[in-house]
Motif scaffolding. Structure first.
Motif, PDB file in Angstrom:
ATOM      1  N   LYS A 113      -6.703  20.788 -21.155  1.00 49.06           N
ATOM      2  CA  LYS A 113      -7.813  20.890 -20.203  1.00 49.06           C
ATOM      3  C   LYS A 113      -7.627  20.109 -18.904  1.00 49.06           C
ATOM      4  O   LYS A 113      -8.579  19.938 -18.137  1.00 49.06           O
ATOM      5  CB  LYS A 113      -9.109  20.417 -20.878  1.00 49.06           C
ATOM      6  CG  LYS A 113      -9.464  21.190 -22.131  1.00 49.06           C
ATOM      7  CD  LYS A 113     -10.722  20.641 -22.781  1.00 49.06           C
ATOM      8  CE  LYS A 113     -11.057  21.370 -24.067  1.00 49.06           C
ATOM      9  NZ  LYS A 113     -12.273  20.824 -24.718  1.00 49.06           N
TER      10      LYS A 113
ATOM     11  N   TYR B 191      -6.799  33.831 -19.490  1.00 53.08           N
ATOM     12  CA  TYR B 191      -8.240  33.880 -19.737  1.00 53.08           C
ATOM     13  C   TYR B 191      -8.685  32.705 -20.606  1.00 53.08           C
ATOM     14  O   TYR B 191      -9.751  32.116 -20.381  1.00 53.08           O
ATOM     15  CB  TYR B 191      -8.628  35.201 -20.400  1.00 53.08           C
ATOM     16  CG  TYR B 191      -8.787  36.343 -19.424  1.00 53.08           C
ATOM     17  CD1 TYR B 191      -9.756  36.313 -18.427  1.00 53.08           C
ATOM     18  CD2 TYR B 191      -7.959  37.461 -19.490  1.00 53.08           C
ATOM     19  CE1 TYR B 191      -9.902  37.353 -17.524  1.00 53.08           C
ATOM     20  CE2 TYR B 191      -8.097  38.511 -18.585  1.00 53.08           C
ATOM     21  CZ  TYR B 191      -9.069  38.445 -17.614  1.00 53.08           C
ATOM     22  OH  TYR B 191      -9.212  39.483 -16.713  1.00 53.08           O
ATOM     23  N   LYS B 192      -7.874  32.337 -21.589  1.00 51.98           N
ATOM     24  CA  LYS B 192      -8.214  31.196 -22.439  1.00 51.98           C
ATOM     25  C   LYS B 192      -8.189  29.898 -21.658  1.00 51.98           C
ATOM     26  O   LYS B 192      -9.013  29.010 -21.866  1.00 51.98           O
ATOM     27  CB  LYS B 192      -7.248  31.124 -23.623  1.00 51.98           C
ATOM     28  CG  LYS B 192      -7.456  32.206 -24.668  1.00 51.98           C
ATOM     29  CD  LYS B 192      -6.464  32.069 -25.814  1.00 51.98           C
ATOM     30  CE  LYS B 192      -6.627  33.172 -26.832  1.00 51.98           C
ATOM     31  NZ  LYS B 192      -5.621  33.068 -27.931  1.00 51.98           N
ATOM     32  N   LYS B 193      -7.222  29.758 -20.751  1.00 50.67           N
ATOM     33  CA  LYS B 193      -7.169  28.569 -19.903  1.00 50.67           C
ATOM     34  C   LYS B 193      -8.473  28.411 -19.124  1.00 50.67           C
ATOM     35  O   LYS B 193      -9.046  27.321 -19.047  1.00 50.67           O
ATOM     36  CB  LYS B 193      -6.013  28.677 -18.903  1.00 50.67           C
ATOM     37  CG  LYS B 193      -4.628  28.519 -19.457  1.00 50.67           C
ATOM     38  CD  LYS B 193      -3.628  28.700 -18.315  1.00 50.67           C
ATOM     39  CE  LYS B 193      -2.194  28.647 -18.771  1.00 50.67           C
ATOM     40  NZ  LYS B 193      -1.260  28.887 -17.648  1.00 50.67           N
ATOM     41  N   LEU B 194      -8.917  29.492 -18.511  1.00 54.51           N
ATOM     42  CA  LEU B 194     -10.121  29.447 -17.694  1.00 54.51           C
ATOM     43  C   LEU B 194     -11.350  29.085 -18.524  1.00 54.51           C
ATOM     44  O   LEU B 194     -12.185  28.268 -18.105  1.00 54.51           O
ATOM     45  CB  LEU B 194     -10.336  30.796 -17.014  1.00 54.51           C
ATOM     46  CG  LEU B 194      -9.363  31.118 -15.880  1.00 54.51           C
ATOM     47  CD1 LEU B 194      -9.365  32.608 -15.586  1.00 54.51           C
ATOM     48  CD2 LEU B 194      -9.733  30.332 -14.623  1.00 54.51           C
ATOM     49  N   LYS B 195     -11.446  29.664 -19.724  1.00 57.62           N
ATOM     50  CA  LYS B 195     -12.609  29.401 -20.565  1.00 57.62           C
ATOM     51  C   LYS B 195     -12.590  27.981 -21.115  1.00 57.62           C
ATOM     52  O   LYS B 195     -13.599  27.259 -21.061  1.00 57.62           O
ATOM     53  CB  LYS B 195     -12.653  30.407 -21.713  1.00 57.62           C
ATOM     54  CG  LYS B 195     -13.891  30.266 -22.591  1.00 57.62           C
ATOM     55  CD  LYS B 195     -13.971  31.376 -23.624  1.00 57.62           C
ATOM     56  CE  LYS B 195     -15.247  31.250 -24.451  1.00 57.62           C
ATOM     57  NZ  LYS B 195     -15.365  32.348 -25.456  1.00 57.62           N
ATOM     58  N   THR B 196     -11.450  27.551 -21.656  1.00 55.91           N
ATOM     59  CA  THR B 196     -11.362  26.239 -22.265  1.00 55.91           C
ATOM     60  C   THR B 196     -11.590  25.120 -21.256  1.00 55.91           C
ATOM     61  O   THR B 196     -12.200  24.100 -21.570  1.00 55.91           O
ATOM     62  CB  THR B 196      -9.977  26.052 -22.927  1.00 55.91           C
ATOM     63  OG1 THR B 196      -9.785  27.089 -23.887  1.00 55.91           O
ATOM     64  CG2 THR B 196      -9.878  24.713 -23.632  1.00 55.91           C
TER      65      THR B 196
ATOM     66  N   GLY C 137     -13.377  25.328 -18.561  1.00 55.10           N
ATOM     67  CA  GLY C 137     -14.673  25.436 -17.910  1.00 55.10           C
ATOM     68  C   GLY C 137     -14.635  26.041 -16.522  1.00 55.10           C
ATOM     69  O   GLY C 137     -15.631  25.994 -15.790  1.00 55.10           O
TER      70      GLY C 137
ATOM     71  N   ASP D  45     -14.064  29.316 -15.855  1.00 55.12           N
ATOM     72  CA  ASP D  45     -14.369  30.752 -15.823  1.00 55.12           C
ATOM     73  C   ASP D  45     -15.686  31.069 -15.122  1.00 55.12           C
ATOM     74  O   ASP D  45     -15.834  32.117 -14.511  1.00 55.12           O
ATOM     75  CB  ASP D  45     -14.356  31.342 -17.234  1.00 55.12           C
ATOM     76  CG  ASP D  45     -15.304  30.626 -18.178  1.00 55.12           C
ATOM     77  OD1 ASP D  45     -15.629  29.448 -17.936  1.00 55.12           O
ATOM     78  OD2 ASP D  45     -15.714  31.239 -19.181  1.00 55.12           O
ATOM     79  N   GLY D  46     -16.645  30.169 -15.189  1.00 54.36           N
ATOM     80  CA  GLY D  46     -17.949  30.442 -14.600  1.00 54.36           C
ATOM     81  C   GLY D  46     -17.976  30.486 -13.082  1.00 54.36           C
ATOM     82  O   GLY D  46     -18.959  30.941 -12.490  1.00 54.36           O
TER      83      GLY D  46
END
Length: 243
Positions: free
Chosen positions: A108, A140-145, A147, A149-150
């Motif tokens: 992160k 996509y997982k990088k962005l979500k994990t 924070g 992505d929003g």
């Protein structure tokens, strides 16, 4: 930094080493991978292993962008070549790659100033997007994990579009899909060739995020880009002077 200003509405960010700290996160994921496959017990020094892997990975990614190697071979060869360099046998390079890619997006670490910058830009009302050359399932997982992505309306990944940066096609696809005007769009990235030269060749203004203050690698920009502006910033906070 160019002293001229233009009014931008749509911002397109690179992800790795621009917002998401690829170097730190790759190191963390590799430490877990190194431990999982018990390489220390074989007398292998971690930093030596990581440095050779990083070199192999960088060269293979260049071949991938140039269409000289396919995705599966890239993922296999970067570990196979590294294992061979240390004369390690009995480890499946694809299995090692799978473990590494599972751990990678769980890291992160962000580039200094990332949340503050994105909050500032969000308050200012910019439409924000990501253009990245990474693999779909990982990015996509990088962005979500992390924070992130929003903050972004859409994410444009070279694997989906079948065209990596610096090709014009990925920039054209992103700008059209974002319903943006080229003249009001700005690309921001750390890679002078893929991000900056790619955007300028497409006809879009660009920001070179250059935290190491490099001064001797602007060869890709010697072509005439007189109609487009190129800015240079050494910190993400420097973008607030432009936007």
């Amino acid at each position: 930094m160019n002293i001229h200003r233009r009014k931008y509405t749509h911002l397109f960010f690179d992800l790795d080493n621009t917002l998401w700290s690829f170097e730190e996160n790759s190191l963390g994921a590799m430490q877990l991978t190194f431990s999982q496959f018990c390489l220390e017990s074989q007398g292998v020094d971690f930093l030596s292993f990581f440095n050779i892997y990083s070199k192999n990975n960088r060269l293979l990614w260049e071949d991938y962008r140039n269409g000289k190697v396919i995705k599966r071979d890239l993922m296999r060869l970067r570990f196979q070549q590294t294992l061979e360099a240390f004369r390690i046998v009995g480890i499946d390079p694809l299995e090692m790659n799978t473990f590494y890619l599972t751990e990678m997006p769980n890291q992160k670490c962000l580039v200094d100033g990332t949340p503050e910058l994105l909050d500032y830009l969000k308050r200012k009302g910019y439409s924000m997007f990501v253009i990245t050359n990474g693999f779909r399932e990982v990015q996509y997982k990088k962005l979500k994990t992390s924070g992130l992505d929003g903050y972004f309306s859409k994410v444009f990944i070279s694997e989906d579009i079948k065209s990596p940066k610096p090709n014009k096609e990925i920039f054209e696809y992103a700008v059209k899909s974002a319903n943006a005007r080229k003249v009001a769009s700005l690309m921001i990235g750390d890679d002078l060739h893929a991000d900056v030269a790619g955007a300028l060749n497409f006809g879009m203004d660009a920001v070179w995020f250059n935290p190491e203050n490099k001064t001797d690698c602007e060869e890709p920009l010697k072509k005439n880009h007189s109609k487009n502006l190129m800015y240079r910033v050494h910190t993400l906070a420097g973008l607030t002077q432009i936007l």
